[in-house]
Enzyme design. Structure first.
Site, PDB file in Angstrom:
ATOM      1  N   THR A 289      40.467  73.701  32.063  1.00  0.00           N
ATOM      2  CA  THR A 289      40.151  72.329  31.691  1.00  0.00           C
ATOM      3  C   THR A 289      40.068  72.230  30.175  1.00  0.00           C
ATOM      4  OG1 THR A 289      37.743  72.534  31.548  1.00  0.00           O
ATOM      5  CG2 THR A 289      38.698  72.238  33.759  1.00  0.00           C
ATOM      6  N   ASP A 290      40.020  71.005  29.667  1.00  0.00           N
ATOM      7  CA  ASP A 290      39.741  70.806  28.248  1.00  0.00           C
ATOM      8  C   ASP A 290      38.228  70.667  28.077  1.00  0.00           C
ATOM      9  OD1 ASP A 290      40.088  70.431  25.538  1.00  0.00           O
ATOM     10  OD2 ASP A 290      41.687  68.962  25.776  1.00  0.00           O
ATOM     11  N   TRP A 291      37.811  70.547  26.838  1.00  0.00           N
ATOM     12  CA  TRP A 291      36.403  70.592  26.439  1.00  0.00           C
ATOM     13  C   TRP A 291      35.578  69.522  27.177  1.00  0.00           C
ATOM     14  CZ3 TRP A 291      34.083  73.572  22.414  1.00  0.00           C
ATOM     15  CH2 TRP A 291      32.778  73.192  22.067  1.00  0.00           C
TER      16      TRP A 291
END
Length: 744
Positions: A289-291
């Protein structure tokens, strides 16, 4: 199961053996990625200038919760020696205290160099690399970045960005290779070749992480992390192929789209993640996932009632690793969801198997950090020269009335330099440079020249007058002084652009260059002196009103540490410009069409459709010399499914300067069942010619180049007339026609 003939079988076998020994808690930990400062003393967003690891936090996160991945940094960029201390401490602590001694996978955003390591080489951003139309510079950037990341004991790079971006308002377009699918494919593959080398386990190679699967770069509103509306047949035709090529090149990790496509957030789109990315494209490694994007499924996308449900949706969709990044809450939710039967253990095992496979293939079990003394080329002059050469070939000459450039008689030429980006190193480097936004001059590297300093070095301090004039926004400062210095100069250089920043901070409401910067140009135009605009910016800002006031315009993008020197060399004629636009430069804020624009958007001067009327077209860029095209020939004028067309054209340098030309090859489907693109780039080659010199450029057009994706989401080619266009200027190309016949 993989065949034993698969070279990766040995790594999967090791992953399987270790996987069988892990508890559910240990598996959930391997799926968790945290920020580095979750392990350090102080608050997460500490302002400290030294990162000191906290043993209690390390014990809790790395041992109790078994966190398997750490990423990025704090506020400041550590030196390579400090990175060695940090990473070594984390790896040694994990090895000494964990049950299975599984190394931590450390990742970072090295998007245009190992920019989060103090003193490292900073390259032009990807959009400037795309403007070179020279894949070698993308390969070099990947290679040098990998070398300097390994010198920092970091084996995993969140790059390259393979988002095809057809939305120039989007603030992260500078991180991409632009609006064209083919350029993204070629440049992306070259970067990966350089970064991953012969083996990602080598001490000078890294594993790359592609960003951001998929459709992230074309939000409808132009705002970051906002929705995109892209029919699947367009998603496949324009956006998917760069990822396919990259995975075919051996890429093992992919980061997900923080936005949503067609109403489905990228982090829970099971069809795209599991069926397409892992199934159709064959990704062997894992998806991250991204942040903080699990939380955003609750807070922004409203598809989950809480983080626990968001975790369930993302993991079931195919997310293998989560950037929490503050704590181990994701791991705890995974454990609870498995124990309650809401996530099957088979999905967890698949995710962890992929993660362990990457760790084994990276060689982390054998060597999880490297002593910086073993990397003597770190920040070397040779690396800096490569960055300068990339900047030189990317900077794009958009206008040059009366051949005002190059400037002659360096010793006697007096110039006036002004503008908000003229004396700023951060304005050359852009975001992701020492700091996230890249706007803090505290961490400027000593010895690197701003544009002003490079001009002073080239023309002499006494010949270069300077006044900032104005900031990025706000009033013009001291008009009297500005006008006086301009009047006492022969040429005025006005350096304009936007302050470095990225992600949500880069959201703007208009593409127009801020009024104060345009007003500065209008003010200096009253002096009657020739004006050269130098644009240092991440995206194309609309300059329709001031373009006629400029005699020359240089689009510099964000060219990196050596960008000031590169600009000075181009201005003096020591180097010749050869960059070409990697996107369509709009004339109006609300008229945003890419070069592929469909038929109804064609310019019609007779009361018709006039949607396509950019300031400059994709592929446009001037040189100090000129090039002629002749003897354009094709091997046949009729082909079928089993045949390719071979062609040739002669290119001649018809001017007075040595120069480089980007020979661009486009195909046009004259009539199709879906309105065809105006043209599609299918090839390019950059050549170097001396005055009067000619070269023959050969090319092959395959059957696949004729295809588009139909409404059934399948690639098809339809019988009919096609055109091939070749040249270096998109508005002036030579053309040949041929016919595709489906029957043999």
């Amino acid at each position: 199961m993989l065949s034993t003939s698969d070279p990766d079988a040995v790594y999967f076998a090791k992953a399987d053996s270790l996987l069988n020994l892990l508890t559910l808690e240990e598996k959930a930990g391997q799926m968790t990625n945290i920020g580095l400062t979750a392990l350090t003393q102080g608050e997460f967003w500490t302002q400290a200038d030294t990162l000191l690891l906290d043993s209690a936090k390390m014990s809790n996160l790395l041992i109790t919760h078994g966190v398997g991945s750490v990423q990025n940094k704090g506020k400041y960029p550590p030196s390579k020696e400090e990175w060695y201390r940090i990473v070594k401490s984390i790896q040694d602590f994990t090895k000494a205290n964990s049950r299975h001694q599984i190394p931590v996978l450390f990742g970072i955003d090295g998007v245009h160099g190992a920019t989060y390591t103090a003193g490292s080489t900073i390259f032009p951003h990807q959009i400037a690399l795309a403007a070179t139309w020279n894949p070698e510079f993308s390969r070099i950037t990947g290679e040098v970045t990998a070398y300097e990341l390994r010198a920092s004991s970091i084996p995993w790079n969140y790059a390259p960005v393979l988002d095809v971006s057809m939305q120039p308002l989007w603030g992260r377009i500078f991180e991409t290779f632009g609006e064209d699918t083919y350029i993204n494919r070629v440049m992306g593959a070259a970067y990966i070749e350089g970064a991953q080398g012969k083996s990602i386990s080598d001490s000078i190679s890294v594993a790359v992480c592609l960003k951001h699967f998929i459709g992230y770069g074309t939000p409808v509103s132009g705002k970051d992390r906002s929705p995109a509306l892209i029919p699947e047949h367009y998603l496949r035709q324009y956006y998917l192929e760069p990822f396919r090529d990259a995975i075919d090149k051996g890429t093992l990790t992919v980061m997900l789209n923080s936005g949503a496509v067609n109403g489905v957030p990228g982090h829970i789109d099971k069809y795209l993640i599991t069926d397409v990315l892992k199934g159709e494209l064959g990704l062997k490694g894992f998806v991250i996932t991204d942040w903080g994007d699990i939380a955003r499924l609750v807070e922004n996308h409203f598809v989950a009632k809480d983080k626990r449900e968001a975790t369930k949706l993302a993991v079931l969709a195919g997310a293998d690793m989560c950037m929490v990044p503050y704590d181990a809450s994701f791991a705890m939710d995974v454990i609870d969801l498995v124990q309650s039967g809401e996530i099957p253990m088979s999905r967890i095992d698949d995710a962890v198997r992929r993660i362990l496979f990457v760790k084994f293939k990276l060689g982390l079990f054998e060597k999880s950090y490297h002593h910086p003394a073993n990397f003597p080329e770190f920040a070397s002059d040779s690396f800096a020269n490569l960055s300068r050469m990339a900047a030189v070939e990317g900077i794009t000459l958009l206008k040059n009335e009366n051949n005002i450039l190059p400037l002659k008689d360096n010793a006697r030429t007096k110039v006036f330099v002004t503008g908000p980006t003229a004396n700023s190193l951060t304005s050359l480097n852009g975001p992701w440079s020492r700091t996230f936004k890249g706007d803090d001059p505290t961490y400027d590297d000593k010895g690197k020249k701003t544009f002003l300093q490079a001009m002073q070095a080239k023309y002499g301090n006494g010949n270069v007058l300077y006044e900032q004039g104005t900031d990025f926004t706000g009033d013009i400062i001291d008009k009297t002084s500005i006008l006086s210095k301009a009047s006492n100069s022969e040429v005025v250089f006005i350096c304009l652009g936007e302050q470095p920043t990225t992600e949500k901070f880069s959201d703007i409401h208009s593409l127009d260059l801020p009024p104060n910067q345009q007003e500065l140009v209008k003010l200096l135009h009253t002096t009657g002196k020739p004006i050269v605009l130098v644009l240092l910016q991440g995206r194309p800002r609309v300059i329709r009103e001031i373009e006629p006031l400029a005699d020359a315009i240089l689009m510099a993008y964000w060219p990196g540490h050596e960008g000031g020197e590169a600009l000075a060399q181009l201005i003096s004629g020591e180097e010749s410009p050869s960059g070409k636009l990697p996107y369509t430069y709009p004339r109006y804020t609300n008229t945003l069409h890419t070069y592929q624009h469909k038929g109804s958007d064609k310019l019609d001067d007779n009361f018709g459709m006039n949607g396509f009327n950019p300031q400059w077209q994709f592929g446009y860029g001037l040189s100090y010399t000129s090039f002629g095209y002749s003897n354009f020939t094709l091997s046949t004028d009729t082909i079928n499914t089993n045949y390719s067309i071979k062609g040739e054209v002669t290119v001649t340098n018809t001017g007075k300067y040595a120069g480089k030309e980007v020979v661009q090859l486009y195909i046009r489907d004259v009539v199709a069942s879906i309105t065809p693109d105006d043209r599609k780039l299918v090839g390019f080659e950059k050549i170097s010619l001396n005055p009067g010199q000619s070269a023959k450029v050969s090319f092959t057009v395959s059957f696949n180049d004729l295809k588009f994706v139909g409404l059934n989401n399948k690639w098809i080619a339809e019988e009919g007339d096609f055109e091939l266009l070749i040249g270096g200027n998109p508005s002036d190309m030579v053309k040949k026609s041929f016919y595709y016949k489906t029957s043999k």
